[in-house]
Design a protein around this motif. Structure first.
Motif, PDB file in Angstrom:
ATOM      1  N   ASP A  13       0.840  -1.206   0.000  1.00 17.74           N
ATOM      2  CA  ASP A  13       0.000   0.000   0.000  1.00 17.74           C
ATOM      3  C   ASP A  13       0.870   1.250   0.000  1.00 17.74           C
ATOM      4  O   ASP A  13       1.922   1.298   0.644  1.00 17.74           O
ATOM      5  CB  ASP A  13      -0.909   0.047   1.239  1.00 17.74           C
ATOM      6  N   LEU A  14       0.409   2.274  -0.713  1.00 14.94           N
ATOM      7  CA  LEU A  14       1.090   3.572  -0.730  1.00 14.94           C
ATOM      8  C   LEU A  14       0.465   4.425   0.363  1.00 14.94           C
ATOM      9  O   LEU A  14      -0.737   4.708   0.345  1.00 14.94           O
ATOM     10  CB  LEU A  14       0.946   4.248  -2.099  1.00 14.94           C
ATOM     11  N   LEU A  15       1.286   4.798   1.338  1.00 12.57           N
ATOM     12  CA  LEU A  15       0.836   5.590   2.483  1.00 12.57           C
ATOM     13  C   LEU A  15       1.503   6.958   2.450  1.00 12.57           C
ATOM     14  O   LEU A  15       2.600   7.107   1.908  1.00 12.57           O
ATOM     15  CB  LEU A  15       1.191   4.874   3.794  1.00 12.57           C
ATOM     16  N   LYS A  49       2.218   3.062  -8.998  1.00 16.33           N
ATOM     17  CA  LYS A  49       2.430   3.361  -7.583  1.00 16.33           C
ATOM     18  C   LYS A  49       3.854   3.833  -7.288  1.00 16.33           C
ATOM     19  O   LYS A  49       4.061   4.796  -6.546  1.00 16.33           O
ATOM     20  CB  LYS A  49       2.117   2.107  -6.767  1.00 16.33           C
ATOM     21  N   LEU A  50       4.843   3.177  -7.859  1.00 18.15           N
ATOM     22  CA  LEU A  50       6.240   3.557  -7.621  1.00 18.15           C
ATOM     23  C   LEU A  50       6.532   4.947  -8.184  1.00 18.15           C
ATOM     24  O   LEU A  50       7.181   5.769  -7.536  1.00 18.15           O
ATOM     25  CB  LEU A  50       7.163   2.513  -8.232  1.00 18.15           C
ATOM     26  N   PHE A  51       6.030   5.227  -9.391  1.00 16.96           N
ATOM     27  CA  PHE A  51       6.180   6.553  -9.989  1.00 16.96           C
ATOM     28  C   PHE A  51       5.549   7.611  -9.085  1.00 16.96           C
ATOM     29  O   PHE A  51       6.157   8.645  -8.802  1.00 16.96           O
ATOM     30  CB  PHE A  51       5.527   6.592 -11.381  1.00 16.96           C
ATOM     31  N   MET A  53       4.913   7.477  -5.893  1.00 15.29           N
ATOM     32  CA  MET A  53       5.656   7.643  -4.643  1.00 15.29           C
ATOM     33  C   MET A  53       6.844   8.582  -4.843  1.00 15.29           C
ATOM     34  O   MET A  53       7.056   9.505  -4.063  1.00 15.29           O
ATOM     35  CB  MET A  53       6.144   6.314  -4.085  1.00 15.29           C
ATOM     36  N   PHE A  54       7.629   8.365  -5.901  1.00 19.96           N
ATOM     37  CA  PHE A  54       8.788   9.229  -6.126  1.00 19.96           C
ATOM     38  C   PHE A  54       8.374  10.640  -6.529  1.00 19.96           C
ATOM     39  O   PHE A  54       9.049  11.606  -6.187  1.00 19.96           O
ATOM     40  CB  PHE A  54       9.754   8.608  -7.141  1.00 19.96           C
ATOM     41  N   PHE A  55       7.241  10.782  -7.217  1.00 15.70           N
ATOM     42  CA  PHE A  55       6.721  12.121  -7.497  1.00 15.70           C
ATOM     43  C   PHE A  55       6.414  12.836  -6.189  1.00 15.70           C
ATOM     44  O   PHE A  55       6.767  14.003  -5.998  1.00 15.70           O
ATOM     45  CB  PHE A  55       5.457  12.060  -8.366  1.00 15.70           C
ATOM     46  N   LEU A  56       5.757  12.146  -5.258  1.00 14.46           N
ATOM     47  CA  LEU A  56       5.397  12.755  -3.974  1.00 14.46           C
ATOM     48  C   LEU A  56       6.624  13.054  -3.121  1.00 14.46           C
ATOM     49  O   LEU A  56       6.639  14.029  -2.370  1.00 14.46           O
ATOM     50  CB  LEU A  56       4.404  11.862  -3.224  1.00 14.46           C
ATOM     51  N   VAL A  57       7.664  12.237  -3.225  1.00 14.14           N
ATOM     52  CA  VAL A  57       8.928  12.542  -2.541  1.00 14.14           C
ATOM     53  C   VAL A  57       9.476  13.866  -3.069  1.00 14.14           C
ATOM     54  O   VAL A  57       9.857  14.749  -2.308  1.00 14.14           O
ATOM     55  CB  VAL A  57       9.962  11.401  -2.734  1.00 14.14           C
ATOM     56  N   ALA A  58       9.489  13.998  -4.396  1.00 12.48           N
ATOM     57  CA  ALA A  58      10.009  15.226  -5.013  1.00 12.48           C
ATOM     58  C   ALA A  58       9.125  16.422  -4.702  1.00 12.48           C
ATOM     59  O   ALA A  58       9.599  17.562  -4.629  1.00 12.48           O
ATOM     60  CB  ALA A  58      10.128  15.032  -6.521  1.00 12.48           C
ATOM     61  N   ASP A  59       7.843  16.194  -4.490  1.00 12.57           N
ATOM     62  CA  ASP A  59       6.875  17.269  -4.242  1.00 12.57           C
ATOM     63  C   ASP A  59       6.742  17.624  -2.760  1.00 12.57           C
ATOM     64  O   ASP A  59       5.973  18.507  -2.398  1.00 12.57           O
ATOM     65  CB  ASP A  59       5.513  16.842  -4.801  1.00 12.57           C
ATOM     66  N   ILE A  96      10.331   5.164 -15.118  1.00 14.83           N
ATOM     67  CA  ILE A  96      10.806   6.227 -14.220  1.00 14.83           C
ATOM     68  C   ILE A  96      10.827   5.729 -12.776  1.00 14.83           C
ATOM     69  O   ILE A  96      11.794   5.945 -12.045  1.00 14.83           O
ATOM     70  CB  ILE A  96       9.936   7.493 -14.368  1.00 14.83           C
ATOM     71  N   GLY A  97       9.766   5.053 -12.357  1.00  5.38           N
ATOM     72  CA  GLY A  97       9.702   4.517 -10.999  1.00  5.38           C
ATOM     73  C   GLY A  97      10.820   3.534 -10.721  1.00  5.38           C
ATOM     74  O   GLY A  97      11.482   3.592  -9.676  1.00  5.38           O
ATOM     75  N   ILE A  98      11.075   2.628 -11.652  1.00  5.55           N
ATOM     76  CA  ILE A  98      12.156   1.640 -11.499  1.00  5.55           C
ATOM     77  C   ILE A  98      13.511   2.337 -11.459  1.00  5.55           C
ATOM     78  O   ILE A  98      14.381   1.990 -10.660  1.00  5.55           O
ATOM     79  CB  ILE A  98      12.087   0.580 -12.616  1.00  5.55           C
ATOM     80  N   PHE A  99      13.701   3.339 -12.312  1.00  9.68           N
ATOM     81  CA  PHE A  99      14.959   4.088 -12.329  1.00  9.68           C
ATOM     82  C   PHE A  99      15.236   4.726 -10.971  1.00  9.68           C
ATOM     83  O   PHE A  99      16.330   4.589 -10.417  1.00  9.68           O
ATOM     84  CB  PHE A  99      14.932   5.168 -13.419  1.00  9.68           C
ATOM     85  N   PHE A 100      14.239   5.426 -10.417  1.00 10.06           N
ATOM     86  CA  PHE A 100      14.452   6.085  -9.129  1.00 10.06           C
ATOM     87  C   PHE A 100      14.576   5.100  -7.977  1.00 10.06           C
ATOM     88  O   PHE A 100      15.318   5.346  -7.026  1.00 10.06           O
ATOM     89  CB  PHE A 100      13.373   7.136  -8.866  1.00 10.06           C
ATOM     90  N   ALA A 101      13.893   3.976  -8.042  1.00 10.40           N
ATOM     91  CA  ALA A 101      14.057   2.943  -7.005  1.00 10.40           C
ATOM     92  C   ALA A 101      15.481   2.399  -7.041  1.00 10.40           C
ATOM     93  O   ALA A 101      16.116   2.219  -5.992  1.00 10.40           O
ATOM     94  CB  ALA A 101      13.043   1.817  -7.213  1.00 10.40           C
ATOM     95  N   HIS A 102      15.999   2.157  -8.253  1.00  8.82           N
ATOM     96  CA  HIS A 102      17.378   1.675  -8.403  1.00  8.82           C
ATOM     97  C   HIS A 102      18.365   2.722  -7.885  1.00  8.82           C
ATOM     98  O   HIS A 102      19.303   2.392  -7.141  1.00  8.82           O
ATOM     99  CB  HIS A 102      17.654   1.344  -9.871  1.00  8.82           C
ATOM    100  N   LEU A 103      18.157   3.970  -8.245  1.00  7.31           N
ATOM    101  CA  LEU A 103      19.022   5.062  -7.777  1.00  7.31           C
ATOM    102  C   LEU A 103      18.978   5.177  -6.255  1.00  7.31           C
ATOM    103  O   LEU A 103      20.020   5.322  -5.603  1.00  7.31           O
ATOM    104  CB  LEU A 103      18.596   6.376  -8.431  1.00  7.31           C
ATOM    105  N   ASP A 104      17.799   5.078  -5.685  1.00  7.03           N
ATOM    106  CA  ASP A 104      17.638   5.148  -4.232  1.00  7.03           C
ATOM    107  C   ASP A 104      18.396   4.006  -3.555  1.00  7.03           C
ATOM    108  O   ASP A 104      19.074   4.204  -2.539  1.00  7.03           O
ATOM    109  CB  ASP A 104      16.151   5.089  -3.894  1.00  7.03           C
TER     110      ASP A 104
END
Length: 119
Positions: A13-15, A49-51, A53-59, A96-104
């Protein structure tokens, strides 16, 4: 006594923590009752969902620039519900989501390495 399904977080779940400590998280663990200072984000099939999540991190900086409250600062539900975003195709979101998860993950691994100063 069981609560309605909407009161539980399940694995994946995305919280979003909306008070004191802010930001999105993907829950990794067993079914739990989540705290009322957390929103469970229900997303449609047009968003990855992953995309998101990283959008919300950036926001996060934008969301926390207009906090409410004096003793416990928080983001309002209205601010989150009125959030408007433009997003690419679902296939592009996944990439994009996979890229940022890998970078993280790479950043986390790098931070775990012992620091040495070569002089």
């Amino acid at each position: 006594m069981n609560l309605p399904f909407k009161n539980y977080a399940i694995d994946g779940d995305l919280l979003y923590t909306w008070a004191t400590a802010f930001g999105p998280h993907i829950w990794k663990g067993p079914k739990v009752i989540y705290h009322y200072h957390i929103w469970k984000l229900e997303i449609g099939s047009e968003l990855n969902k992953l995309f998101l999540m990283f959008f919300l991190v950036a926001d996060k900086a934008e969301m926390t620039s207009n906090l409410n409250g004096s003793t416990m600062v928080h983001i309002t539900k209205g601010n989150m519900e009125n959030k408007s975003i433009t997003f690419p195709s679902l296939a592009e979101q996944k990439k994009i989501g996979i890229f940022f998860a890998h970078l993280d993950n790479l950043i986390t691994l790098h931070q775990r390495q012992p620091f040495s100063l070569n002089i």
